[in-house]
Design an enzyme around this catalytic site. Structure first.
Site, mmCIF file in Angstrom:
data_model
loop_
_atom_site.group_PDB
_atom_site.id
_atom_site.type_symbol
_atom_site.label_atom_id
_atom_site.label_comp_id
_atom_site.label_asym_id
_atom_site.label_seq_id
_atom_site.Cartn_x
_atom_site.Cartn_y
_atom_site.Cartn_z
ATOM 1 N N SER A 1 0.851 -1.189 0.000
ATOM 2 C CA SER A 1 0.000 0.000 0.000
ATOM 3 C C SER A 1 0.888 1.240 0.000
ATOM 4 O O SER A 1 1.830 1.341 0.793
ATOM 5 C CB SER A 1 -0.900 0.016 1.235
ATOM 6 N N CYS B 1 -7.495 -1.142 7.074
ATOM 7 C CA CYS B 1 -6.321 -1.673 6.375
ATOM 8 C C CYS B 1 -5.446 -2.451 7.351
ATOM 9 O O CYS B 1 -5.196 -1.993 8.470
ATOM 10 C CB CYS B 1 -5.519 -0.540 5.738
ATOM 11 N N ASP C 1 -8.658 -2.835 2.782
ATOM 12 C CA ASP C 1 -7.432 -3.177 2.059
ATOM 13 C C ASP C 1 -6.650 -4.065 3.018
ATOM 14 O O ASP C 1 -5.832 -3.590 3.804
ATOM 15 C CB ASP C 1 -6.648 -1.903 1.704
ATOM 16 N N TRP D 1 -4.821 -8.081 4.106
ATOM 17 C CA TRP D 1 -4.038 -9.190 3.568
ATOM 18 C C TRP D 1 -3.827 -10.256 4.631
ATOM 19 O O TRP D 1 -4.014 -10.033 5.802
ATOM 20 C CB TRP D 1 -2.679 -8.677 3.076
#
Length: 681
Positions: free
Chosen positions: A444, A634, A679, A681
């Protein structure tokens, strides 16, 4: 009747438009392959007409992949080889982006079609599958002669888990296509992707045997390429690839301006690192802030996008891999590859050296799959090793205990099983085809394109673990960045693993790395007045830093901005508080338009995380949501994102006096409206 000037103008426009439409394929060219490590000089013998290509090459099985990180492509290639070897199918692997799909409905039932599709982010198709999904949605007619099966790759921590795989499976059925094997899906969120794929593959093979009456043979490696030694060439010959990103970087006489795009996963920009610094105050952990200079290129980005950094393997991992396959003395030898199948694309430029392939093109540092084990068993150095390997590979729980839990990579695992004996019977062609290829790592962007027009910032925690046997398990790009940070800043610190910082033919000298930008849907609201609620513990704060910097710039330009409420968490205020000094400066500039609320999980006896701080501010959050605020989350997908979502659900339930189920539906609705963006992961 004569045409007046307006009529004549309209007719001319229509004629030009029609000509452009029918001639578009003659004037608009697309890359033959969109793979990260594509060979620019390879291919070109097949058209973009998928049916024509299948017929021309006499294929009866098509495997099409939608891949963002290379996993779906890797699965497609491995399954293609197994279908060919076990069942005698004449297989072809295709990237969605390489073909037009207008005549999908003309593929008849003597061709089996396998769709292997990853879902990207919140229910989005991968970049290479976007056009295909639009075709299915808007253009595809009846597909009554198509026989298909679908495997979806997804992550259950996302709200729209495996949305693309499920969508394609249902769309094909709705349009009359026949499913010859059941839909399957894998869950990266639970870490079961490989096992899920193997389970689906077993079901497909059962269908081929029992429903379609294919005869099964013993699995045998049948190469799709041939390695040809080039004793006439050395590493000093300029035609030899030493790991350059593509052919354009090898031909030093080329007139192509490499500072001009488009920059993508086939062509990166070699961006200088102008500044890199350590952010943690810790002896055990490390996090680097990196600034890439893009001023001498036409590379552009938008706040919230991702930067793809092209990796290479560490010197230590390369040496062990060379030792494992008894290739140490051959590392500088040159060879070229010849495709034995007209539809197979050579995955990197050749001629090339063994070391260049291992350093720049093979994923040698990550975990090893059971499927790879089963494939390589035939080349074991002796029967004892072969028996040991097949016993472990055929036992899921034993494999998890003996291989996965120990965090072995390929070289670690094979040397462990062979008691240190080299695997010198393995053809290098096998490794090229069966070891997953390196793909870019995405980070990012932590800068604002409005504020930092000529630089791109990223923030990355260095991933390193030392196992009980003193093996170092290390992230590929983050440790490369740490090696650069130590070297560039002339630190006395010693890196745990080291890299070739000069790159092939010193093209990366003075701290350059190949990069490109991937567009993201993680964006600030179109109206600057919209309030935003930001949640970003750890390096999840990276894009949120970019958002705040953008709002500061907007305010400096006399733009009216809404409130920004940031929840940030880390372990300890004095150890890993990222950009600690910056937040107070932002608060001074934005005044009552900005507030940061922190959670330090290891500062007190009771661990405090961002979700706890969110719950403590329930009234404030509900007020902002009722003002139209957008939520941005995020960071870690496996725990944090879920816990944060549950906190928002609880707040809406309590503040609005509705039950949790109704509150949960409202949060899902926010996601559909793009008012709750992740966002993760």
């Amino acid at each position: 009747m004569a045409l007046d000037s307006l009529d004549l103008y309209v007719v001319i426009i229509l004629v030009v438009a029609v000509a452009a439409y029918f001639g578009k394929n003659q004037f608009i060219t697309k890359p033959e392959t969109t793979g990260f490590l594509s060979n620019d000089s390879n291919g070109g013998t097949n058209s973009r007409n998928i049916l024509e290509t299948l017929k021309k090459n006499n294929k009866n099985a098509l495997l099409v992949f939608g891949s963002q990180t290379g996993t779906a492509e890797d699965y497609s290639n491995k399954m293609s080889r197994e279908l060919s070897s076990r069942f005698g199918l004449k297989t072809m692997v295709a990237d969605f982006a390489d073909y037009e799909w207008d005549n999908l409905g003309d593929i008849n039932d003597d061709i089996l079609v396998f769709f292997i599709l990853a879902t990207y982010g919140e229910g989005e198709p991968t970049d290479n599958a976007i056009d295909f999904i639009e075709f299915l949605d808007n253009e595809a007619d009846t597909l009554s002669t198509l026989r298909f099966t679908v495997f979806g790759l997804g992550n259950s921590t996302y709200e729209f888990y495996n949305a693309i795989g499920r969508k394609v499976d249902l769309k094909l059925e709705e349009k009359g296509a026949e499913r010859f094997a059941e839909y399957g899906e894998g869950d990266d969120g639970k870490g079961t992707l490989d096992e899920d794929f193997l389970s689906w593959k077993d079901g497909v093979f059962d269908s081929l045997r029992n429903n379609l009456n294919f005869e099964e043979k013993e699995l045998k490696y049948e190469p799709s390429l041939k390695l040809i030694p080039r004793d006439d060439l050395t590493i000093d010959d300029l035609s030899v690839s030493l790991g350059e990103p593509n052919k354009k970087y090898i031909d030093t006489k080329a007139s192509v301006d490499l500072t001009k795009g488009p920059f993508d996963n086939t062509h990166p920009y070699l961006a200088p690192i102008t500044k890199i610094k350590e952010l943690f105050n810790s002896k055990e952990r490390s996090c680097v802030h990196v600034e890439f200079d893009i001023s001498n290129s036409n590379l552009k980005y938008s706040t919230g996008d991702h930067l793809a950094v092209w990796p290479q393997n560490s010197n230590e991992k390369i040496d062990l891999f060379l030792k494992t396959f008894d290739l140490t003395n051959k590392k500088d030898e040159v060879f070229e590859l010849k495709s034995l199948d007209s539809t197979y694309h050579i995955p990197f430029p050749t001629p090339i050296t063994y070391e260049a392939v291992i350093r720049h093109h093979l994923e040698i540092s990550g975990p090893v799959s059971r499927q790879f084990f089963l494939s390589i068993a035939a080349f074991a150095p002796n029967e004892e090793t072969k028996t040991k390997l097949t016993t472990i590979a055929n036992d899921k729980s034993k494999y998890a205990e003996e291989i996965t839990a120990k965090k072995f990579n390929i070289a670690d695992a094979l040397l462990y099983l062979s008691s240190g004996k080299p695997w010198n019977k393995v053809p290098f062609e096998f490794l090229i085809e069966n070891v997953q290829h390196l793909t870019p790592r995405y980070y990012s962007i932590s800068s604002s394109s409005m504020r930092e027009k000529t630089t791109i910032n990223i923030t990355a925690v260095v991933e390193t673990e030392i196992e009980p046997d003193n093996r170092i398990v290390s992230g590929v790009v983050t440790n490369l960045l740490k090696d650069i940070e130590i070297s560039k800043n002339k630190s006395t610190e010693k890196p745990l693993v080291t890299y070739d910082l000069k790159g092939p033919r010193s093209k990366y000298d003075n701290y350059k790395l190949p990069v490109h930008v991937r567009r993201s849907t993680f964006k600030l609201p179109s109206s600057s007045k919209t309030p935003i609620i930001l949640v970003g513990p750890g390096t999840g704060v990276a894009p949120l830093r970019g958002f705040i910097r953008e709002r500061i710039t907007q305010q400096e330009n006399d733009v009216n901005i809404g409130s920004s409420l940031l929840f940030y968490g880390c372990r300890n205020e004095n150890e890993d508080y990222l950009y600690k000094d910056e937040w107070s400066e932002y608060a001074k500039k934005l005044g009552d338009k900005f507030e940061i609320i922190t959670a330090f999980s290891r500062s007190t006896s009771k661990k405090v995380y961002v979700q706890h701080k969110i719950l403590e501010n329930s009234t404030k959050i509900n007020d902002l949501l009722q003002q139209g605020a957008i939520i941005y989350v995020c960071g870690d997908a496996s725990h944090m994102a879920r816990d944060v979502q549950q906190a928002f659900i609880k707040i809406i339930s309590q503040e609005r006096k509705i039950d949790l189920e109704k509150a949960s539906e409202l949060v899902r609705s926010l996601k559909v409206q793009n008012r709750y963006q992740e966002d993760v992961w």
